[in-house]
Design a protein around this motif. Structure first.
Motif, short mmCIF file in Angstrom:
data_model
loop_
_atom_site.label_atom_id
_atom_site.label_comp_id
_atom_site.label_asym_id
_atom_site.label_seq_id
_atom_site.Cartn_x
_atom_site.Cartn_y
_atom_site.Cartn_z
N ASP A 88 35.25 2.39 90.51
CA ASP A 88 36.13 1.78 91.49
C ASP A 88 35.66 2.15 92.89
O ASP A 88 35.42 3.32 93.18
N VAL A 89 35.53 1.15 93.75
CA VAL A 89 35.20 1.38 95.15
C VAL A 89 36.47 1.24 95.99
O VAL A 89 36.80 2.12 96.78
N CYS A 90 37.19 0.15 95.80
CA CYS A 90 38.48 -0.04 96.46
C CYS A 90 39.56 0.34 95.46
O CYS A 90 39.81 -0.38 94.48
N ARG A 91 40.21 1.47 95.67
CA ARG A 91 41.21 1.95 94.74
C ARG A 91 42.48 1.12 94.78
O ARG A 91 43.12 0.89 93.74
N CYS A 92 42.87 0.67 95.96
CA CYS A 92 44.11 -0.08 96.08
C CYS A 92 44.07 -1.37 95.26
O CYS A 92 45.02 -1.71 94.56
N GLU A 93 42.96 -2.10 95.34
CA GLU A 93 42.83 -3.39 94.67
C GLU A 93 42.00 -3.30 93.39
O GLU A 93 41.72 -4.31 92.77
N GLU A 94 41.56 -2.09 93.02
CA GLU A 94 40.79 -1.85 91.81
C GLU A 94 39.54 -2.73 91.75
O GLU A 94 39.23 -3.36 90.74
N VAL A 95 38.81 -2.75 92.86
CA VAL A 95 37.55 -3.50 92.95
C VAL A 95 36.41 -2.54 92.66
O VAL A 95 36.28 -1.50 93.31
N GLY B 131 41.50 -0.74 103.92
CA GLY B 131 40.09 -0.44 104.04
C GLY B 131 39.76 0.91 104.66
O GLY B 131 38.58 1.22 104.83
N ARG B 132 40.76 1.71 104.98
CA ARG B 132 40.46 2.99 105.60
C ARG B 132 39.76 3.94 104.63
O ARG B 132 38.99 4.81 105.05
N ILE B 133 40.02 3.81 103.34
CA ILE B 133 39.37 4.66 102.34
C ILE B 133 38.04 4.06 101.90
O ILE B 133 37.03 4.76 101.83
N CYS B 134 38.02 2.78 101.63
CA CYS B 134 36.84 2.16 101.02
C CYS B 134 35.93 1.47 102.02
O CYS B 134 34.84 1.01 101.64
N GLY B 135 36.33 1.35 103.28
CA GLY B 135 35.59 0.53 104.23
C GLY B 135 34.13 0.89 104.37
O GLY B 135 33.25 0.02 104.32
N ALA B 136 33.83 2.19 104.52
CA ALA B 136 32.43 2.61 104.70
C ALA B 136 31.61 2.31 103.46
O ALA B 136 30.47 1.85 103.54
N ALA B 137 32.19 2.56 102.28
CA ALA B 137 31.46 2.31 101.03
C ALA B 137 31.19 0.83 100.83
O ALA B 137 30.08 0.43 100.44
N VAL B 138 32.18 -0.01 101.11
CA VAL B 138 31.98 -1.45 100.95
C VAL B 138 30.91 -1.96 101.90
O VAL B 138 30.04 -2.76 101.53
N ALA B 139 30.93 -1.47 103.14
CA ALA B 139 29.93 -1.91 104.11
C ALA B 139 28.52 -1.54 103.67
O ALA B 139 27.57 -2.32 103.82
N CYS B 140 28.36 -0.34 103.11
CA CYS B 140 27.04 0.09 102.65
C CYS B 140 26.56 -0.76 101.48
O CYS B 140 25.40 -1.18 101.43
N LEU B 141 27.45 -1.01 100.52
CA LEU B 141 27.07 -1.82 99.36
C LEU B 141 26.78 -3.27 99.75
O LEU B 141 25.98 -3.94 99.11
N ALA B 142 27.42 -3.75 100.82
CA ALA B 142 27.23 -5.13 101.24
C ALA B 142 25.96 -5.33 102.04
O ALA B 142 25.50 -6.47 102.20
N SER B 143 25.38 -4.24 102.54
CA SER B 143 24.19 -4.38 103.37
C SER B 143 23.01 -4.88 102.55
O SER B 143 22.76 -4.41 101.44
#
Length: 507
Positions: free
Chosen positions: A403-410, A443-455
């Motif tokens: 899980d990357v985004c815990r709130c939405e279980e993404v 996105g305060r918890i997962c924002g940095a991780a999502v941005a890195c994976l999206a690069s």
């Protein structure tokens, strides 16, 4: 200091605009508010907590009966001085006020807040001021890995907060991991409180500081602090493992152990180096990220820090790119409480010089001395950020089921699919395709991780993870009810002295 806000009607407290509204009652906010008050300004200090001190100077509630709360803190004497200064001042301290936006109101600024322990009070509040000082601090940077959602995994700063404010430990056998100077301090505090700390696991090394000899030489106190924490770890027999990272947490219903791997300079796990450590809790943190949503929401410019975060761009007197808005402390880049106090005091003097038309204040010897101290400590903060910057290879820790985004279980696999199959190239497009970052934490918890994976490349110049060119502008910095929004007056409405007609929200 005036009585608590609950004992004063809103009409009395806010009938006249303040000269300065300080948002955040940590080291920077306290220093700025007290300095401005001493120079004759009418100051309001807004903070979400019921107690002053911010994240760094958390302390137990009186009901817990802590005999020596100062024993849990570094540099408590400085905080005690700030607290006395606030008590002796005319600053109006508005505790339990969660500021959700700051907006222009003619020639003034309006800070809109909701009240209550969690922002769930019955009334919205609007505080108007000629100037604003953002002292909103920082939050922990979270990088996910398999098992990080298990009960018993807490932030490193969160573990320290539990101890400081609740006199509680997250477990009895606690591994401390991540990166940054906070880790030895957390480990030493936990060990002193009776916890067993099997290891401190630092993904970076400490040789990076050697690339900034001038900053080290100019800040001998920092070297002394590091030596003290090192001695504490030796005293409690806590091993320090550098160039290593926790890449997986094990357990069914709670933490039972962690896997630690050696990592290369880009934080990629090295093969055949996995080692399992038994524990019942993990305190993990990969540095701090400035909390700047209120400022970016009204257009304040940002700069990229050496550890890949975004901080507010400030001038020599702590003013942002928007005239009338100042910032101090971690909002301008993470640097610790002593730097925050200096920047807060300098900002308070600069605001007084502007409001009172006394430019001599910022040209005086005291202001010049504060600027020199600020520059010296800021140089060390830059060296610190560079030494502990996350390496782009950390994404190799993640399997697709993590899980990357815990709130939405993404999961990481879902994010990778959005990039690979649907052309997502930044955190915003991933959010639209997967809902990552749309949950309660926004996105305060997962924002940095999502941005890195999206690069597309996983890194940007200097070996840092690629991130959007600037933080997203958010109209709401904290959750706010529709009732609070409905209570807002039309622009420039002066029918009520506090700027709105008080209405009760849903019970």
């Amino acid at each position: 200091m005036p009585d608590s806000p609950s004992e004063q009607p809103s009409e009395q407290r806010h009938a006249t605009p303040y000269d300065l509204a300080v948002i955040g009652a940590g080291a920077a906010g306290l220093a700025g508010a007290v300095a401005a008050d001493r120079l004759g300004l009418r100051v309001a200090l807004l903070d979400s907590s019921g107690e002053v001190g911010g994240q760094f100077y958390r302390h137990p509630a009186p009901a817990l009966g802590a005999a020596r709360p100062e024993a849990l803190h570094h540099d408590w004497k400085a905080f005690a001085g700030l607290r006395r200064g606030l008590a002796d001042s005319g600053v109006v301290h508005l505790a339990g006020h969660h500021v959700w936006t700051v907006a222009r109101d003619g020639e003034l600024w309006a800070a809109h807040a909701v009240t209550g322990a969690d922002g769930d009070g019955e009334r919205p509040v609007c505080v108007r001021a000629r100037t604003v000082l953002f002292a909103t601090g920082a939050s922990e940077r979270h990088l996910p890995f398999p098992g990080w959602t298990l009960p018993g995994v807490v932030g490193a700063g969160g573990a320290q907060a539990m101890l400081k404010s609740g006199l509680a430990l997250p477990g009895r056998r606690i591994v401390v991991a991540g990166s940054g100077p906070l880790l030895p301090a957390v480990a030493a505090s936990l060990a002193a409180a009776g916890a067993r700390v099997p290891a401190v696991v630092e993904a970076s090394g400490y040789l990076g500081y050697a690339r900034s000899p001038a900053a080290l030489a100019a800040n001998p106190r920092k070297l002394a602090e590091a030596a003290a924490y090192g001695a504490a770890l030796l005293r409690h027999r806590v091993p320090l493992r550098t160039r290593s990272a926790v890449t997986e947490v094990h357990g069914r219903d709670q933490v039972e152990g962690v896997t630690v791997c050696r990592v290369d300079r880009d934080w990629r796990p090295l093969p055949h180096t996995a080692d399992r450590i038994a524990c019942d809790a993990l305190a993990v943190g990969h540095g701090l990220v400035p909390q700047i949503e209120l400022a970016t929401g009204i257009g304040c410019a940002t700069r990229r820090t050496d550890d890949g975060a975004h901080a507010l761009a400030l001038d020599a007197l702590q003013e942002t790119s928007v005239r009338g808005l100042w910032a101090a402390g971690e909002t301008g880049g993470v640097g610790g409480a002593p730097l925050a106090r200096v920047e807060g005091e300098l900002a308070g003097i600069a605001v007084a010089a502007r409001v009172r038309g006394r430019e001599a204040l910022v040209r005086g010897s005291h202001a010049r001395a504060l600027r020199r101290r600020r520059d010296r400590m800021r140089a060390f903060a830059t060296a610190m950020a560079r030494a502990h910057a996350p390496g782009p290879g950390w994404t190799a820790w993640l399997d697709d089921a993590t899980d990357v985004c815990r709130c939405e279980e993404v999961t990481a696999g879902t994010v990778r699919e959005a990039v690979r199959d649907y052309g997502a190239r930044d955190a915003r497009s991933v959010k639209l395709l997967t809902r990552a970052g749309m949950g309660w934490c926004q996105g305060r918890i997962c924002g940095a991780a999502v941005a890195c994976l999206a690069s597309p490349t996983g890194q940007e110049g200097g070996g840092q993870p690629a991130l959007p060119p600037s933080p997203e502008r958010r109209p709401l910095a904290v959750p706010v009810t529709l009732a609070a929004l409905a209570a807002l007056p039309p622009p420039n409405d002066r029918s009520h002295p506090s700027g709105h007609t008080p209405q009760k929200g849903p019970s």
